[in-house]
Scaffold this motif. Structure first.
Motif, PDB file in Angstrom:
ATOM      1  N   LEU A  45     -30.610 -26.252  -4.930  1.00 50.17           N
ATOM      2  CA  LEU A  45     -29.160 -26.437  -4.987  1.00 50.17           C
ATOM      3  C   LEU A  45     -28.658 -27.043  -3.685  1.00 50.17           C
ATOM      4  CD1 LEU A  45     -26.642 -25.825  -6.751  1.00 50.17           C
ATOM      5  CD2 LEU A  45     -26.436 -23.671  -5.505  1.00 50.17           C
ATOM      6  N   ALA A  46     -27.823 -28.066  -3.806  1.00 50.05           N
ATOM      7  CA  ALA A  46     -27.142 -28.665  -2.649  1.00 50.05           C
ATOM      8  C   ALA A  46     -25.644 -28.599  -2.904  1.00 50.05           C
ATOM      9  CB  ALA A  46     -27.580 -30.108  -2.446  1.00 50.05           C
ATOM     10  N   LEU A  47     -24.914 -27.983  -1.972  1.00 55.34           N
ATOM     11  CA  LEU A  47     -23.472 -27.823  -2.112  1.00 55.34           C
ATOM     12  C   LEU A  47     -22.756 -28.476  -0.935  1.00 55.34           C
ATOM     13  CD1 LEU A  47     -23.125 -24.059  -3.129  1.00 55.34           C
ATOM     14  CD2 LEU A  47     -22.737 -26.043  -4.595  1.00 55.34           C
ATOM     15  N   LEU A  48     -21.654 -29.117  -1.216  1.00 55.67           N
ATOM     16  CA  LEU A  48     -20.785 -29.663  -0.178  1.00 55.67           C
ATOM     17  C   LEU A  48     -19.359 -29.193  -0.466  1.00 55.67           C
ATOM     18  CD1 LEU A  48     -20.201 -31.457   2.271  1.00 55.67           C
ATOM     19  CD2 LEU A  48     -19.955 -33.391   0.699  1.00 55.67           C
ATOM     20  N   LEU A  49     -18.837 -28.329   0.402  1.00 55.14           N
ATOM     21  CA  LEU A  49     -17.474 -27.837   0.241  1.00 55.14           C
ATOM     22  C   LEU A  49     -16.506 -28.857   0.835  1.00 55.14           C
ATOM     23  CD1 LEU A  49     -17.936 -24.091   1.255  1.00 55.14           C
ATOM     24  CD2 LEU A  49     -18.113 -25.130  -1.001  1.00 55.14           C
ATOM     25  N   LEU A  50     -15.627 -29.378   0.010  1.00 49.41           N
ATOM     26  CA  LEU A  50     -14.656 -30.379   0.459  1.00 49.41           C
ATOM     27  C   LEU A  50     -13.399 -29.657   0.937  1.00 49.41           C
ATOM     28  CD1 LEU A  50     -15.156 -32.914  -2.466  1.00 49.41           C
ATOM     29  CD2 LEU A  50     -16.296 -32.870  -0.250  1.00 49.41           C
ATOM     30  N   LEU A  51     -13.532 -29.016   2.094  1.00 46.31           N
ATOM     31  CA  LEU A  51     -12.469 -28.182   2.639  1.00 46.31           C
ATOM     32  C   LEU A  51     -11.903 -28.808   3.908  1.00 46.31           C
ATOM     33  CD1 LEU A  51     -14.144 -24.690   2.160  1.00 46.31           C
ATOM     34  CD2 LEU A  51     -12.553 -25.863   0.644  1.00 46.31           C
ATOM     35  N   PRO A  52     -10.651 -28.488   4.231  1.00 41.26           N
ATOM     36  CA  PRO A  52     -10.022 -29.126   5.401  1.00 41.26           C
ATOM     37  C   PRO A  52     -10.583 -28.664   6.737  1.00 41.26           C
ATOM     38  CG  PRO A  52      -8.568 -27.453   4.467  1.00 41.26           C
ATOM     39  CD  PRO A  52      -9.715 -27.618   3.512  1.00 41.26           C
ATOM     40  N   LEU A  53     -11.236 -27.502   6.780  1.00 43.33           N
ATOM     41  CA  LEU A  53     -11.760 -26.978   8.033  1.00 43.33           C
ATOM     42  C   LEU A  53     -13.277 -26.894   7.970  1.00 43.33           C
ATOM     43  CD1 LEU A  53      -9.257 -24.083   8.806  1.00 43.33           C
ATOM     44  CD2 LEU A  53      -9.308 -26.358   9.802  1.00 43.33           C
ATOM     45  N   ALA A  54     -13.944 -27.460   8.951  1.00 41.77           N
ATOM     46  CA  ALA A  54     -15.405 -27.388   9.027  1.00 41.77           C
ATOM     47  C   ALA A  54     -15.785 -26.123   9.778  1.00 41.77           C
ATOM     48  CB  ALA A  54     -15.960 -28.623   9.735  1.00 41.77           C
ATOM     49  N   ALA A  55     -15.735 -25.006   9.087  1.00 42.60           N
ATOM     50  CA  ALA A  55     -16.036 -23.711   9.704  1.00 42.60           C
ATOM     51  C   ALA A  55     -16.681 -22.827   8.646  1.00 42.60           C
ATOM     52  CB  ALA A  55     -14.766 -23.074  10.260  1.00 42.60           C
ATOM     53  N   HIS A  56     -16.952 -21.596   9.022  1.00 44.90           N
ATOM     54  CA  HIS A  56     -17.573 -20.678   8.064  1.00 44.90           C
ATOM     55  C   HIS A  56     -16.574 -20.355   6.948  1.00 44.90           C
ATOM     56  CE1 HIS A  56     -15.552 -16.718   8.408  1.00 44.90           C
ATOM     57  NE2 HIS A  56     -15.095 -17.250   9.513  1.00 44.90           N
ATOM     58  N   HIS A  57     -17.077 -20.125   5.744  1.00 46.96           N
ATOM     59  CA  HIS A  57     -16.228 -19.757   4.612  1.00 46.96           C
ATOM     60  C   HIS A  57     -16.953 -18.714   3.776  1.00 46.96           C
ATOM     61  CE1 HIS A  57     -13.284 -22.937   5.331  1.00 46.96           C
ATOM     62  NE2 HIS A  57     -14.298 -23.754   5.544  1.00 46.96           N
ATOM     63  N   ALA A  58     -16.182 -17.819   3.185  1.00 48.54           N
ATOM     64  CA  ALA A  58     -16.740 -16.794   2.306  1.00 48.54           C
ATOM     65  C   ALA A  58     -16.532 -17.240   0.855  1.00 48.54           C
ATOM     66  CB  ALA A  58     -16.066 -15.453   2.564  1.00 48.54           C
ATOM     67  N   PHE A  59     -17.633 -17.441   0.127  1.00 50.73           N
ATOM     68  CA  PHE A  59     -17.519 -17.879  -1.257  1.00 50.73           C
ATOM     69  C   PHE A  59     -18.762 -17.444  -2.021  1.00 50.73           C
ATOM     70  CE2 PHE A  59     -19.912 -21.171   0.822  1.00 50.73           C
ATOM     71  CZ  PHE A  59     -20.829 -21.610  -0.112  1.00 50.73           C
ATOM     72  N   ALA A  60     -18.679 -17.542  -3.334  1.00 51.95           N
ATOM     73  CA  ALA A  60     -19.810 -17.217  -4.204  1.00 51.95           C
ATOM     74  C   ALA A  60     -20.172 -18.449  -5.022  1.00 51.95           C
ATOM     75  CB  ALA A  60     -19.470 -16.054  -5.118  1.00 51.95           C
ATOM     76  N   ALA A  61     -21.456 -18.726  -5.140  1.00 52.37           N
ATOM     77  CA  ALA A  61     -21.944 -19.823  -5.982  1.00 52.37           C
ATOM     78  C   ALA A  61     -22.601 -19.218  -7.220  1.00 52.37           C
ATOM     79  CB  ALA A  61     -22.947 -20.678  -5.221  1.00 52.37           C
ATOM     80  N   THR A  62     -22.179 -19.671  -8.382  1.00 53.01           N
ATOM     81  CA  THR A  62     -22.727 -19.178  -9.651  1.00 53.01           C
ATOM     82  C   THR A  62     -23.443 -20.317 -10.366  1.00 53.01           C
ATOM     83  OG1 THR A  62     -20.983 -17.525  -9.875  1.00 53.01           O
ATOM     84  CG2 THR A  62     -22.184 -18.113 -11.858  1.00 53.01           C
ATOM     85  N   VAL A  63     -24.715 -20.113 -10.671  1.00 55.86           N
ATOM     86  CA  VAL A  63     -25.526 -21.102 -11.376  1.00 55.86           C
ATOM     87  C   VAL A  63     -25.734 -20.612 -12.810  1.00 55.86           C
ATOM     88  CG1 VAL A  63     -27.801 -22.166 -11.536  1.00 55.86           C
ATOM     89  CG2 VAL A  63     -26.683 -21.919  -9.309  1.00 55.86           C
ATOM     90  N   THR A  64     -25.334 -21.437 -13.765  1.00 51.06           N
ATOM     91  CA  THR A  64     -25.537 -21.119 -15.181  1.00 51.06           C
ATOM     92  C   THR A  64     -26.600 -22.049 -15.751  1.00 51.06           C
ATOM     93  OG1 THR A  64     -23.217 -20.443 -15.385  1.00 51.06           O
ATOM     94  CG2 THR A  64     -24.415 -20.880 -17.423  1.00 51.06           C
TER      95      THR A  64
END
Length: 579
Positions: A264-283
């Protein structure tokens, strides 16, 4: 005999200021670019209003503060004071690791429609504040002299003072604010009148409070505060809906099953390049009679190949992993690893933390309480990736990291999962996942996630397709005939921490269903088994079994194998305790 008492008028009579109601203003994130940098400490635009050209380029990142009430009190010989907070550690001596090259505080750009003249050499050009007061982390307030190039001259005797700034007060006189003396009218539109246009800090999405006051100097040369107003600047919450994902499935036949590796390769398109808390779900696509699992014969064994991914107890083709920590949890983690007491010990051993002590500045022994403010701002910068995690890891030996147990930290569901996984990694002398939470010199793209996990499939005829979903870390999601159901247990620092025990104790009423989005009474027991808190603890293997009878609600049990042929039933009320 009773003598008459003559009433005397005290020269120290207290003047009670007019307190206006608090304003709330919504803001947009300001990027870090050369335009905003121009107003930073030691830059030409510091303490100066912006030109018309500056405002046109930066107006979308400015907040409008209404000062109509203040203008009525702003008489001759009065002044308008704007006090703004400084985000994180800023050393205005400019010779330490805490000297930032970005705007770390709000800065006034226009006042009452007036700004700086476009031509710096124009006659009668006075765009800077009349006075600038610095409030340091020790609570001292002193005047800073600003030259035409924006360079700051501090008091020569710094005994008891700090060059680390907590707040800045910009003071503009009545003639500047009302008549535009030494300034230029940016617009004659009424929409600019009685307004402060405030440029926000660069790359900041944390709310902050600005104080606006009207003051004057009385006949005894005392500063009198006439009005006070607090202005709360708020930012929209970051959405995790913008992301790019790429999943690659490798299939390898083994005996009666297929071994699948999901890359899996993920790229978060977020305004801040910092740590983030999130969950990735693969179906994973699941044809009829196909079964998935981390092991064989329907028993889920959380082996090392799962890499922290967990299988949903209801839908066996859904796998989830939690990444990152909330600001609240990361702050607690830092304090657990390197406390304020540790910081003070290092200072007493001679660690200067790269601060300058010239002219007596930055002596924590003179004002011990300043060490706490320094520590809080240091944590802020580490959490928000303003300084690298090397500050911690250079001072904390790996042996101490291994001994840390994070189970006592009051965190929410998502954070407890991530902390448990980190604790398990540390027990195995693996430090990479811990260090990924912090900024490093080689971690230039913190919003890119590369991960994989391995599972087994029975009954496959062809390689299945995979879909990826990103959500907030405390969202439970599962896919039932393409219906995505979410129950959001959002954690706010000021609210009670919610964990699985709290959820199980909640009354499942219609009110809860409306507030949280879904009544979980039919899956709560299954949720108990679906937590990586149980993944590994001191080398113990955990076996989780889920059974179903004729479509009835799932009956789930969680067991820990403590020794050969001995099984211990876990009380769900202690789901967040380590064994």
């Amino acid at each position: 005999m009773i003598l008459p008492v003559k009433k005397m008028r005290s020269e120290k009579a207290r003047v009670i200021p007019q307190i206006f109601s608090t304003l709330t203003v919504k803001a947009q994130l300001c990027p870090n670019n050369i335009l905003s940098k121009n107003f930073n400490f030691q830059s030409p635009g510091f303490a100066s209003l912006g030109t018309k050209k500056d405002f046109e380029r930066l107006k979308s990142f400015c907040q409008e503060i209404d000062i109509k009430d203040e203008m009525e009190f702003l008489k001759e010989d009065h002044a308008l004071e704007i006090t703004v907070p400084v985000q994180g550690l800023i050393d205005i001596l400019g010779n330490s690791d805490f000297s930032k090259d970005y705007l770390s505080f709000p800065h006034p750009l226009l006042i009452n429609g007036y700004g700086a003249k476009d031509n710096d050499n124009a006659n009668n050009n006075f765009p800077k504040a009349d006075f600038v007061l610095i409030t340091d982390i020790g609570g001292n307030q002193y005047e800073a002299l600003i030259n035409q190039d924006g360079k700051i001259e501090l008091p020569k005797d710094g005994t008891g003072l700090f060059s680390l700034v907590k707040a800045i007060t910009f003071i503009f006189n009545e003639n500047q604010v009302k008549n535009g003396f030494g300034l230029e009218e940016v617009s004659d539109s009424d929409s600019f009148r009685n307004k402060i246009h405030l440029l926000g800090p660069s790359e900041n999405n944390d709310d902050f409070v600005v104080r606006v006051c009207v003051t004057h100097i009385n006949e005894h040369n005392k500063r009198i505060v006439d009005t006070i107003r607090s202005v709360k600047i708020t930012y929209p919450k970051i959405s995790y809906r913008n992301y790019q994902s790429n999943a690659l499935v490798n299939r390898k036949p083994e005996d009666s099953s297929d071994k699948l590796t999901i890359n899996l390769a993920l790229l978060l398109l977020l305004p801040l390049a910092a740590h983030h808390a999130f969950a990735a779900t693969v179906t994973i696509e699941q044809p009829k009679d196909v079964k998935y699992g981390f092991g064989h014969q329907g028993i889920i064994s959380l082996s090392g190949e799962s890499h922290g991914w967990t299988q949903h107890p209801v839908h066996s083709n859904v796998f989830t992993k939690h990444f990152g920590l909330s600001d609240h949890a990361l702050n607690l983690l830092i304090k657990d690893i390197y406390s304020e007491y540790d910081l003070m010990k290092d200072f007493l051993k001679g660690d200067s933390f790269s601060l300058s002590h010239q002219n007596g500045y930055n002596n924590f022994l003179l004002i011990p309480e300043a060490i706490g403010n320094f520590y809080d701002k240091l944590n802020y910068d580490i959490i928000h990736h303003k300084i690298t995690g090397n500050f911690l890891f250079d001072r904390v030996p790996e042996e101490r990291l291994i001994d840390n147990d994070f189970s006592h930290l009051p965190v929410d569901f998502h954070d407890s999962i991530v902390l448990s996984q980190i604790h398990s990694d540390l027990l195995e002398h693996q430090f990479s996942n811990l260090k990924k939470l912090f900024l490093s010199e080689d971690n230039t793209k913190p919003n890119e996630i590369i991960d994989h996990f391995t599972l087994y499939a029975t009954g496959l005829t062809q390689t299945p397709h995979v879909t990826v979903e990103i959500s907030h870390g405390n969202s439970f999601a599962y896919d039932s005939q393409h219906d995505l159901l979410h129950t959001n247990f959002m954690h706010e620092q000021s609210q009670h921490v919610l964990n699985l025990h709290d959820i199980m104790e909640m009354p499942m009423t219609d009110h809860l269903s409306q507030q949280q989005g879904l009544d979980l009474h039919h899956v709560l027991e299954a949720q108990v088994t679906w937590t990586p808190l149980m993944s590994r603890e001191g080398g113990k293997e955990i076996v989780m079994t889920v059974t179903e009878e004729n479509g009835a609600p799932f009956h789930a049990t969680t067991q820990v194998q403590t020794q050969a042929l001995t099984q211990v039933e876990i009380d769900p009320n202690h789901i967040h305790t380590h064994f």
